[in-house]
Scaffold this motif. Structure first.
Motif, short mmCIF file in Angstrom:
data_model
loop_
_atom_site.label_atom_id
_atom_site.label_comp_id
_atom_site.label_asym_id
_atom_site.label_seq_id
_atom_site.Cartn_x
_atom_site.Cartn_y
_atom_site.Cartn_z
N PHE A 26 3.01 11.67 9.00
CA PHE A 26 3.80 10.84 9.90
C PHE A 26 5.03 10.32 9.35
CE2 PHE A 26 -0.82 10.97 11.09
CZ PHE A 26 -0.73 11.51 12.43
N LEU A 27 4.98 10.09 7.99
CA LEU A 27 6.08 9.60 7.37
C LEU A 27 7.55 10.23 7.42
CD1 LEU A 27 4.23 8.08 4.04
CD2 LEU A 27 4.85 7.18 6.26
N ASP A 28 8.60 9.59 7.50
CA ASP A 28 9.91 10.04 7.63
C ASP A 28 10.42 11.08 6.44
OD1 ASP A 28 12.02 10.93 9.06
OD2 ASP A 28 13.08 8.98 8.91
N GLU A 29 10.18 12.31 6.88
CA GLU A 29 10.70 13.24 5.65
C GLU A 29 11.95 14.12 6.26
OE1 GLU A 29 9.55 13.12 2.92
OE2 GLU A 29 7.71 12.35 3.16
N PRO A 30 12.85 14.80 5.32
CA PRO A 30 14.14 15.46 5.65
C PRO A 30 13.72 16.44 6.79
CG PRO A 30 13.95 15.11 3.27
CD PRO A 30 12.60 14.69 3.90
N GLN A 31 12.48 17.29 6.78
CA GLN A 31 12.08 18.04 7.80
C GLN A 31 11.08 17.49 8.53
OE1 GLN A 31 13.45 20.97 7.52
NE2 GLN A 31 12.40 21.89 9.45
N ALA B 171 -3.52 -12.25 4.83
CA ALA B 171 -2.36 -13.13 4.17
C ALA B 171 -1.75 -12.39 2.82
CB ALA B 171 -2.96 -14.44 3.79
N GLY B 172 -0.37 -12.32 2.85
CA GLY B 172 0.17 -11.78 1.90
C GLY B 172 0.80 -10.26 2.21
N VAL B 173 0.08 -9.54 2.97
CA VAL B 173 0.43 -8.07 2.89
C VAL B 173 1.74 -7.84 3.54
CG1 VAL B 173 -0.29 -5.92 3.85
CG2 VAL B 173 -1.88 -7.51 2.85
N ALA B 174 1.97 -8.79 4.62
CA ALA B 174 3.43 -8.22 5.35
C ALA B 174 4.53 -8.70 4.62
CB ALA B 174 3.39 -9.15 6.59
N GLY B 175 4.44 -9.54 3.51
CA GLY B 175 5.60 -10.05 2.79
C GLY B 175 5.47 -9.30 1.58
N ASP B 176 4.73 -8.17 1.27
CA ASP B 176 4.65 -7.46 0.06
C ASP B 176 5.65 -6.50 0.37
OD1 ASP B 176 3.77 -5.33 -1.74
OD2 ASP B 176 2.65 -7.13 -2.57
N ALA B 177 6.58 -6.16 -1.12
CA ALA B 177 7.63 -5.26 -0.84
C ALA B 177 7.27 -3.82 -0.75
CB ALA B 177 8.53 -5.47 -2.01
N ALA C 38 7.96 -1.21 2.38
CA ALA C 38 8.68 0.03 1.91
C ALA C 38 8.16 1.09 2.54
CB ALA C 38 9.02 0.05 0.57
N TRP C 39 6.82 1.26 2.49
CA TRP C 39 5.85 2.32 3.28
C TRP C 39 6.05 2.07 4.55
CZ3 TRP C 39 1.50 1.52 6.35
CH2 TRP C 39 0.70 2.73 6.59
N ALA C 40 6.01 0.91 5.38
CA ALA C 40 6.09 1.00 6.72
C ALA C 40 7.45 1.50 7.23
CB ALA C 40 5.93 -0.41 7.31
N ALA C 41 8.67 1.18 6.27
CA ALA C 41 9.78 1.59 6.97
C ALA C 41 10.05 3.04 6.75
CB ALA C 41 10.82 0.92 5.83
N ARG C 42 9.06 3.83 6.38
CA ARG C 42 9.12 5.26 6.26
C ARG C 42 8.72 5.92 7.53
NH1 ARG C 42 6.20 7.70 1.39
NH2 ARG C 42 7.25 9.64 2.13
N PHE D 295 10.00 -8.77 9.39
CA PHE D 295 9.02 -7.69 8.75
C PHE D 295 9.72 -6.57 8.54
CE2 PHE D 295 5.96 -4.38 9.66
CZ PHE D 295 4.77 -4.33 8.54
N LEU D 296 10.44 -5.88 9.54
CA LEU D 296 11.00 -4.77 9.23
C LEU D 296 12.51 -4.52 9.98
CD1 LEU D 296 8.53 -1.78 9.90
CD2 LEU D 296 9.52 -2.48 7.64
N PRO D 297 13.47 -5.60 9.30
CA PRO D 297 14.71 -5.57 9.97
C PRO D 297 15.36 -4.19 10.62
CG PRO D 297 14.62 -6.60 7.86
CD PRO D 297 13.39 -5.88 7.88
N GLY D 298 15.73 -4.32 11.71
CA GLY D 298 16.53 -3.12 12.21
C GLY D 298 15.56 -2.39 12.98
N ARG D 299 14.36 -2.48 12.94
CA ARG D 299 13.20 -1.73 13.59
C ARG D 299 12.76 -2.41 14.73
NH1 ARG D 299 11.28 2.67 10.64
NH2 ARG D 299 12.85 3.35 9.28
#
Length: 685
Positions: A240-245, A262-268, A272-276, A331-335
């Protein structure tokens, strides 16, 4: 509606739920550093698993042969009435008390060894026996246990797929083929071939468009930052993650629901994983940092605000916050990020759509107070000195309803604050922890609570006693979460505190069974059976305590007295169900508190209240039903308002605090002097 049980084990190819409408695939995640044992992976073919499946099948699949007949339906209705607590005949106190004592005396207080159902020679489970009577269920319901569990820290995420969406029927194409509207249209949609009037065979694909796969949504449960590596590294999420194909799975994914500790939403790493995920995917994030701590129970809040306008010290406004600590957009800027509220819906079919039409704006306590008392100057003033505790004894019923939660009252729970010593919880129905957080304040202290000047964390960390009056679920279902919170909050303290639990022996058996699922740190808990500290000599109740057990009980009661500054603590059996008790606490400073639990007017409770040189300062007594429902109170072994007043008069209590009101009785309890005088209690008139 039938009930089925399916165990979703990691590595088991069949661990997927599927029916005509939905397909659910579990994704197991684990905390960092944990490696699942071999016994946790793949199908469970152990003997324990087989016995567990057989026992669950028996419990969920029994059907009465006479269920279809009128006589069978009447018998079933009568049995259900008895199961719900109704009893035939008049409630004669002496006879019922003797009957309940006989049931208790027939059974040992210590946990029984686990027993498995016997197999027949062919290996099948025996046929279920006839339905036992109410008293047989009460006296033997712990004789057989499920096999022991294997605790695991695994958390479950889910990938949910909808059914295949049928192709759209084209009536114009059908008419062009010479087929008139009628039953044949339905047959074509169902996938059948039909014959036109001219003899031409028409296939479904000539009139029905191609079927398509439905949308997908994912539920991610990440309890803490320790689980992040397992989430981001899971191969189940990779398609389900965004790949070139781009893949079909990516285009079908519509929503990801993030349930985060607590703390998960702010973890980089997690961000980064959710943004994929693909850009079109919507994200619903439920995390402490991004969700405002609104109070969803607006009707309860409205009543509390109305009462707080009259007396803010007695009726405390619960704590709430209308704004989150961090806006959801961060949480996910631009999404597309959505904070889910109660009644938020997302339609997957026929077209993806977020529907918040049923979401209501939640008023803050201050707004509700202004609405209910427009002439009020504002919320009650906060205490200027949080360290200055209310002297002596504070009793606060935070759950005053009976049986089940309602819009206005939660089920039984009472907190007691003993100045300079610590706290007690008397009964602990479901959601007790949530109410404690609201009224005491979490994480900061509720400044409007000027009676119990402790935050939730401070109160639970200083908790000395949990008392359970009987084994009905509305009095103990919240105990597991409270114990888990107590263990978590006191674990860092040195020396580690111990907690005393006083309750029916069956409650300890239940806790030990549950501890196989989740560690409640019961090794730091001292349990005292209510029956072992009755006001009468245990030998007079039909049994004497073994010497070792007697010494252990004395030591634990002595510790409890020292922890809370008590000079006496005692129980008595009451008239409600087997293993139901009332309790009294007498303090060195002079006050005495008596709590009835659930009961009919009871001579034992009056004796308990009159025992010693001190009459009760407070009698906390159930008043389930108003006087006009006396027969219902008799049938269910509960007390009316006037009967509760009579009990207070009978034991000479200075104050009466009523609780445990029926959820169908929303007004203030009423009582009549004539009804009080008419109450008769065995041995006391």
């Amino acid at each position: 509606m039938g009930v089925g049980v399916k165990e979703l084990r990691d590595g088991d190819a069949d661990a997927t739920f599927k029916d005509d409408n939905i397909r659910v695939t579990p994704v197991h995640i684990y905390p960092e550093g944990y490696t699942p044992a071999a016994a946790e992976l793949g199908p469970d073919s152990s003997e324990d698993a087989r016995v567990r499946r057989e026992m669950l099948a028996q419990a969920l699949g029994i059907r009465s042969e006479s269920a279809g007949s009128g006589e069978g339906r009447r018998a079933g209705a009568q049995q259900m009435q008895r199961k719900k607590g109704y009893y035939a005949g008049q409630c004669q106190e002496a006879a019922i008390e003797e009957h309940l004592q006989r049931i208790e005396q027939r059974h040992e207080q210590q946990p029984r060894p686990r027993q498995r159902p016997q197999q027949t020679e062919a290996g099948a489970m025996p046929a279920p026996a006839a339905a036992p009577s109410h008293d047989a269920r009460q006296s033997g319901n712990s004789a057989q246990h499920l096999p022991p569990t294997r605790p695991t820290p695994a958390a479950l995420c889910y990938i949910v797929e909808g059914p295949e969406v049928p192709g759209k029927f084209d009536p114009k194409a059908a008419l062009a083929l010479g087929l008139k509207p009628g039953p044949n249209y339905r047959r074509l949609v169902a996938g059948e071939c039909v014959t036109a009037p001219d003899g031409t065979v028409i296939r479904p694909d000539q009139c029905v468009g191609p079927a398509r796969a439905s949308g997908i949504f994912i539920l991610v449960d990440c309890p803490s930052v320790a689980y992040i590596p397992s989430v981001v590294g899971s191969a189940r999420f990779a398609p389900f993650l965004d790949e070139p194909q781009a893949s079909d799975m990516q285009s079908r994914l519509l929503v990801v629901v993030h349930s985060l500790g607590a703390g998960v939403a702010g973890d980089a790493r997690y961000r980064a994983w959710a943004a994929r995920f693909p850009a079109h995917v919507r994200h619903m994030v439920s995390a402490p940092e991004h969700v405002a701590d609104n109070n969803p129970f607006q009707r309860h809040l409205r009543i509390q605000a109305s009462m707080a306008a009259v007396n803010p010290r007695v009726f405390v406004l619960p704590q709430a916050a209308t704004k989150p600590d961090i806006p959801a957009e961060e949480f996910l800027p631009g999404r597309s990020v959505v904070v889910p509220h109660s009644l938020t819906m997302f339609d997957v079919e026929p077209a993806p759509k977020l529907d918040d039409s049923l979401v209501r704006r939640l008023l803050s306590p201050e707004e509700m107070l202004a609405q209910q008392a427009p002439d009020a100057a504002g919320p009650p003033a906060a205490s200027p000195d949080p360290a200055a505790a209310e002297p002596g004894l504070v009793v606060c019923p935070i759950g005053t309803g009976s049986s089940v939660p309602s819009l206005y009252r939660n089920v039984s729970a009472n907190i007691v604050s003993v100045s300079d010593y610590g706290g007690m919880v008397l009964d602990c129905g479901e959601s007790t922890v949530s109410l404690l957080k609201r009224f005491l304040g979490f994480p900061q202290r509720n400044a409007l609570n000027t009676r119990v000047r402790q935050s939730y964390v401070e109160f639970v960390a200083s908790l000395k006693l949990l008392y359970i009056s009987h084994m009905h679920a509305d009095h103990h279902l919240g105990a597991v979460l409270l114990l888990r919170e107590w263990a978590r909050l006191t674990r860092p303290l040195e020396p580690r505190p111990r907690l005393t639990i006083v309750g029916p022996a069956r409650f300890w058996v239940w806790l030990e069974d549950y501890a196989g699922v989740e560690d409640l740190e019961l090794d730091r808990v001292d349990f005292v059976s209510c029956r072992d500290i009755q006001i009468s000599d245990p030998a007079a109740a039909g049994r004497a305590l073994p010497a070792g057990r007697l010494e252990q009980t004395r030591d634990r009661v002595a510790k409890l007295k020292a922890d809370l500054g008590l000079v006496d603590v005692a129980t008595c059996s009451v008239i409600h169900c087997p293993w139901a008790y009332g309790v009294s606490f007498t303090h060195s400073s002079g006050w005495k508190l008596v709590y009835s639990g659930d009961t009919r007017p009871c001579a034992n409770l009056i004796t308990l209240g009159r025992a010693g040189d001190t009459r009760p300062t407070i009698l906390l007594h159930e008043a389930t039903l108003p006087d006009e429902f006396l027969q219902d109170a008799i049938a269910k072994r509960h007390t009316t308002g006037s009967e509760a007043v009579a009990m207070a008069v009978g034991m000479g209590a200075e104050n009466l605090l009523m609780t445990h009101f029926s959820q169908r009785c929303l007004t203030l309890p009423r009582w009549k002097p004539s009804a009080v005088r008419a109450v008769k209690v065995n041995r006391y008139g």
